[in-house]
Design a protein around this motif. Structure first.
Motif, PDB file in Angstrom:
ATOM      1  N   ASP A 212      -7.804   3.395 -53.212  1.00  0.00           N
ATOM      2  CA  ASP A 212      -8.674   4.552 -53.412  1.00  0.00           C
ATOM      3  C   ASP A 212      -8.330   5.207 -54.744  1.00  0.00           C
ATOM      4  O   ASP A 212      -7.258   5.767 -54.917  1.00  0.00           O
ATOM      5  N   ARG A 213      -9.252   5.128 -55.690  1.00  0.00           N
ATOM      6  CA  ARG A 213      -9.022   5.699 -57.012  1.00  0.00           C
ATOM      7  C   ARG A 213      -9.867   6.944 -57.249  1.00  0.00           C
ATOM      8  O   ARG A 213     -10.116   7.321 -58.391  1.00  0.00           O
ATOM      9  N   THR A 214     -10.301   7.580 -56.168  1.00  0.00           N
ATOM     10  CA  THR A 214     -11.120   8.779 -56.302  1.00  0.00           C
ATOM     11  C   THR A 214     -10.281  10.056 -56.324  1.00  0.00           C
ATOM     12  O   THR A 214     -10.788  11.122 -56.660  1.00  0.00           O
ATOM     13  N   GLN A 215      -9.012   9.948 -55.953  1.00  0.00           N
ATOM     14  CA  GLN A 215      -8.149  11.119 -55.877  1.00  0.00           C
ATOM     15  C   GLN A 215      -7.227  11.196 -57.087  1.00  0.00           C
ATOM     16  O   GLN A 215      -6.963  10.194 -57.758  1.00  0.00           O
ATOM     17  N   THR A 216      -6.744  12.393 -57.375  1.00  0.00           N
ATOM     18  CA  THR A 216      -5.730  12.596 -58.407  1.00  0.00           C
ATOM     19  C   THR A 216      -4.505  13.242 -57.778  1.00  0.00           C
ATOM     20  O   THR A 216      -4.537  13.664 -56.629  1.00  0.00           O
ATOM     21  N   GLY A 217      -3.435  13.306 -58.544  1.00  0.00           N
ATOM     22  CA  GLY A 217      -2.203  13.899 -58.036  1.00  0.00           C
ATOM     23  C   GLY A 217      -1.047  12.930 -58.134  1.00  0.00           C
ATOM     24  O   GLY A 217      -1.240  11.724 -58.314  1.00  0.00           O
ATOM     25  N   PRO A 218       0.185  13.426 -58.022  1.00  0.00           N
ATOM     26  CA  PRO A 218       1.379  12.617 -58.280  1.00  0.00           C
ATOM     27  C   PRO A 218       1.604  11.484 -57.300  1.00  0.00           C
ATOM     28  O   PRO A 218       2.382  10.575 -57.583  1.00  0.00           O
ATOM     29  N   THR A 219       0.943  11.486 -56.136  1.00  0.00           N
ATOM     30  CA  THR A 219       1.094  10.384 -55.183  1.00  0.00           C
ATOM     31  C   THR A 219      -0.243   9.694 -54.909  1.00  0.00           C
ATOM     32  O   THR A 219      -0.364   8.946 -53.946  1.00  0.00           O
ATOM     33  N   SER A 220      -1.228   9.922 -55.749  1.00  0.00           N
ATOM     34  CA  SER A 220      -2.561   9.358 -55.533  1.00  0.00           C
ATOM     35  C   SER A 220      -2.588   7.863 -55.807  1.00  0.00           C
ATOM     36  O   SER A 220      -1.700   7.306 -56.463  1.00  0.00           O
ATOM     37  N   GLY A 221      -3.640   7.204 -55.336  1.00  0.00           N
ATOM     38  CA  GLY A 221      -3.794   5.788 -55.594  1.00  0.00           C
ATOM     39  C   GLY A 221      -3.918   5.477 -57.064  1.00  0.00           C
ATOM     40  O   GLY A 221      -3.422   4.451 -57.545  1.00  0.00           O
ATOM     41  N   VAL A 270       3.550   9.356 -72.840  1.00  0.00           N
ATOM     42  CA  VAL A 270       2.205   9.373 -72.285  1.00  0.00           C
ATOM     43  C   VAL A 270       2.207   9.731 -70.799  1.00  0.00           C
ATOM     44  O   VAL A 270       1.269   9.418 -70.070  1.00  0.00           O
ATOM     45  N   GLY A 271       3.255  10.411 -70.348  1.00  0.00           N
ATOM     46  CA  GLY A 271       3.265  10.956 -69.001  1.00  0.00           C
ATOM     47  C   GLY A 271       2.278  12.100 -68.888  1.00  0.00           C
ATOM     48  O   GLY A 271       2.046  12.847 -69.852  1.00  0.00           O
ATOM     49  N   ASP A 272       1.683  12.268 -67.719  1.00  0.00           N
ATOM     50  CA  ASP A 272       0.680  13.316 -67.542  1.00  0.00           C
ATOM     51  C   ASP A 272       1.220  14.702 -67.858  1.00  0.00           C
ATOM     52  O   ASP A 272       0.529  15.525 -68.468  1.00  0.00           O
ATOM     53  N   ASP A 273       2.449  14.980 -67.419  1.00  0.00           N
ATOM     54  CA  ASP A 273       3.006  16.307 -67.658  1.00  0.00           C
ATOM     55  C   ASP A 273       3.200  16.562 -69.147  1.00  0.00           C
ATOM     56  O   ASP A 273       2.907  17.650 -69.650  1.00  0.00           O
ATOM     57  N   ARG A 274       3.641  15.544 -69.855  1.00  0.00           N
ATOM     58  CA  ARG A 274       3.851  15.708 -71.295  1.00  0.00           C
ATOM     59  C   ARG A 274       2.522  15.858 -72.041  1.00  0.00           C
ATOM     60  O   ARG A 274       2.404  16.663 -72.953  1.00  0.00           O
ATOM     61  N   ILE A 275       1.510  15.095 -71.634  1.00  0.00           N
ATOM     62  CA  ILE A 275       0.199  15.229 -72.252  1.00  0.00           C
ATOM     63  C   ILE A 275      -0.349  16.641 -72.040  1.00  0.00           C
ATOM     64  O   ILE A 275      -0.910  17.256 -72.955  1.00  0.00           O
ATOM     65  N   GLN A 276      -0.188  17.167 -70.838  1.00  0.00           N
ATOM     66  CA  GLN A 276      -0.661  18.514 -70.556  1.00  0.00           C
ATOM     67  C   GLN A 276       0.086  19.554 -71.389  1.00  0.00           C
ATOM     68  O   GLN A 276      -0.516  20.506 -71.903  1.00  0.00           O
ATOM     69  N   GLU A 277       1.384  19.356 -71.549  1.00  0.00           N
ATOM     70  CA  GLU A 277       2.166  20.282 -72.367  1.00  0.00           C
ATOM     71  C   GLU A 277       1.750  20.216 -73.829  1.00  0.00           C
ATOM     72  O   GLU A 277       1.632  21.249 -74.505  1.00  0.00           O
ATOM     73  N   LEU A 278       1.516  18.997 -74.342  1.00  0.00           N
ATOM     74  CA  LEU A 278       1.091  18.849 -75.735  1.00  0.00           C
ATOM     75  C   LEU A 278      -0.262  19.484 -75.974  1.00  0.00           C
ATOM     76  O   LEU A 278      -0.571  19.912 -77.083  1.00  0.00           O
ATOM     77  N   GLY A 279      -1.073  19.543 -74.931  1.00  0.00           N
ATOM     78  CA  GLY A 279      -2.380  20.176 -75.048  1.00  0.00           C
ATOM     79  C   GLY A 279      -2.307  21.688 -75.044  1.00  0.00           C
ATOM     80  O   GLY A 279      -3.351  22.356 -75.128  1.00  0.00           O
ATOM     81  N   GLY A 280      -1.103  22.215 -74.956  1.00  0.00           N
ATOM     82  CA  GLY A 280      -0.932  23.660 -75.013  1.00  0.00           C
ATOM     83  C   GLY A 280      -1.099  24.355 -73.683  1.00  0.00           C
ATOM     84  O   GLY A 280      -1.085  25.589 -73.608  1.00  0.00           O
ATOM     85  N   SER A 282      -0.336  24.486 -69.192  1.00  0.00           N
ATOM     86  CA  SER A 282       0.736  24.343 -68.230  1.00  0.00           C
ATOM     87  C   SER A 282       0.565  23.024 -67.488  1.00  0.00           C
ATOM     88  O   SER A 282      -0.464  22.370 -67.582  1.00  0.00           O
ATOM     89  N   VAL A 283       1.589  22.651 -66.756  1.00  0.00           N
ATOM     90  CA  VAL A 283       1.578  21.386 -66.029  1.00  0.00           C
ATOM     91  C   VAL A 283       0.874  21.581 -64.691  1.00  0.00           C
ATOM     92  O   VAL A 283       1.212  22.478 -63.917  1.00  0.00           O
ATOM     93  N   HIS A 284      -0.111  20.720 -64.410  1.00  0.00           N
ATOM     94  CA  HIS A 284      -0.861  20.772 -63.155  1.00  0.00           C
ATOM     95  C   HIS A 284      -0.793  19.405 -62.478  1.00  0.00           C
ATOM     96  O   HIS A 284      -1.635  18.532 -62.723  1.00  0.00           O
ATOM     97  N   PRO A 285       0.197  19.186 -61.635  1.00  0.00           N
ATOM     98  CA  PRO A 285       0.375  17.877 -61.003  1.00  0.00           C
ATOM     99  C   PRO A 285      -0.844  17.406 -60.225  1.00  0.00           C
ATOM    100  O   PRO A 285      -1.074  16.198 -60.114  1.00  0.00           O
ATOM    101  N   GLU A 286      -1.608  18.336 -59.684  1.00  0.00           N
ATOM    102  CA  GLU A 286      -2.768  17.937 -58.882  1.00  0.00           C
ATOM    103  C   GLU A 286      -3.829  17.197 -59.698  1.00  0.00           C
ATOM    104  O   GLU A 286      -4.688  16.502 -59.147  1.00  0.00           O
ATOM    105  N   ALA A 287      -3.742  17.299 -61.028  1.00  0.00           N
ATOM    106  CA  ALA A 287      -4.715  16.627 -61.897  1.00  0.00           C
ATOM    107  C   ALA A 287      -4.198  15.307 -62.459  1.00  0.00           C
ATOM    108  O   ALA A 287      -4.908  14.636 -63.214  1.00  0.00           O
TER     109      ALA A 287
END
Length: 319
Positions: A212-221, A270-280, A282-287
């Motif tokens: 299932d690739r419809t969900q996001t988040g740190p444990t998503s498919g 290219v980790g999600d948290d680092r990309i979010q931080e570079l974008g100025g 905060s970190v949103h794991p749910e995305a």
């Protein structure tokens, strides 16, 4: 074990503190000729953009990861004008490991020369019903057409299941350092290629159709797919020194700890948290769609230490 900053972990050194002295090397006398890596020409064709089935998310997840570019408009299955039809040009100048050491394009050919025989053997250990076959591999500059729609340099490296092809504009490797703060280096470049090759392995396994690739988040498919590709990349790096060319010569010299850190550094960049931080922001794991820097490093090391069979990211609660 977390591999962000802990002592004893190959990723323990801060990416800010490293020098550029670590250079993975191909055996200068090895044979890297005969791969199917090609340069794309330019042209115009009309074709179908991505449909919503097994193609859509796979073609855009790295685009969102690396650049934030939204290509969801390709998911409608409509006809589009594609600006760069592929006219394959073989890399005839890429013949030896020394060529791979001297040229980034030849380094891509060298990566293919090593990854293909590695997966020819390793794929059988995964228990997949399908048999292994080689992906296509296209280098392009500016724009090109793909089985998943039109692509430009802003897309970043990606794998298209529609035509089973890896697409890379090697200018991205400079962006990896300049825009994402990665240390860079040849093994970091090869990690990117091996990650994309990992998506080809998943495609052959049928993973894209079952997860299932419809969900996001740190444990998503979606994240589990990406982390498995990182793990598959690590499994190749762990065995690369054992892969031989057609004449029995070692293709790649054993990587040093410093070179492994380069690959881990690229994974972290290219980790999600680092990309979010570079974008100025905060970190949103749910995305998250690809996993945190720590997750990506951890699963690279799982493969590096345990091989391809250690890369089941779908039957574990701890990612």
């Amino acid at each position: 074990m977390s591999c962000g900053d802990e002592a004893g972990c190959p990723g323990a050194l801060s990416w800010r503190a490293r020098t550029r002295s670590s250079r993975v090397t191909f055996n200068p006398n090895s044979d890297i000729g005969g791969t199917n890596v090609k340069r794309a020409g330019r042209g115009r064709t009309t074709g179908l953009a991505l449909g919503g089935g097994g193609l859509g998310v796979i073609a855009i997840f790295l685009i969102a990861q690396f650049t934030g570019v939204d290509l969801s408009g390709f998911l409608g299955g409509t006809e589009v004008q594609q600006p760069g039809a592929i006219v394959g040009q073989s890399l005839e100048e890429c013949k030896t490991g020394q060529d791979a050491n001297n040229s980034v394009d030849c380094r891509m050919a060298g990566a293919a020369a090593s990854l293909d025989p590695y997966w020819t053997g390793a794929f059988t250990t995964l228990g997949a019903r399908a048999s292994y076959h080689t992906p296509e591999f296209t280098l392009f500059s500016g724009s090109t057409s793909t089985g998943c729609g039109a692509a430009t340099s802003a897309t970043g490296p990606f794998y298209c299941p529609g035509d089973e092809t890896i697409y890379i504009d090697t200018a991205f490797f400079d962006q990896l350092s300049s825009q994402f703060g990665a240390h860079g280096g040849p093994l970091a470049e090869l990690y990117i290629v091996a990650h994309e090759w990992g998506h080809h392995i998943q495609n052959l396994e049928g993973t894209f159709d079952t997860v299932d690739r419809t969900q996001t988040g740190p444990t998503s498919g979606t994240v589990r797919i990406e982390l498995q590709a990182d793990c598959y990349a690590g499994s190749w790096v762990g065995s690369a020194a054992n892969v031989r060319d057609r004449g029995g010569n070692r293709l790649i010299e054993p990587p040093t700890d410093a070179q492994i850190r380069d690959a881990l550094d690229a994974a972290a960049a290219v980790g999600d948290d680092r990309i979010q931080e570079l974008g100025g922001g905060s970190v949103h794991p749910e995305a998250w769609t690809h996993g945190s820097s720590d997750q990506r490093q951890r699963w690279f090391l799982e493969g590096y230490r345990g091989g391809a069979t250690a890369c089941n990211t779908f039957d574990t609660k701890r990612l």
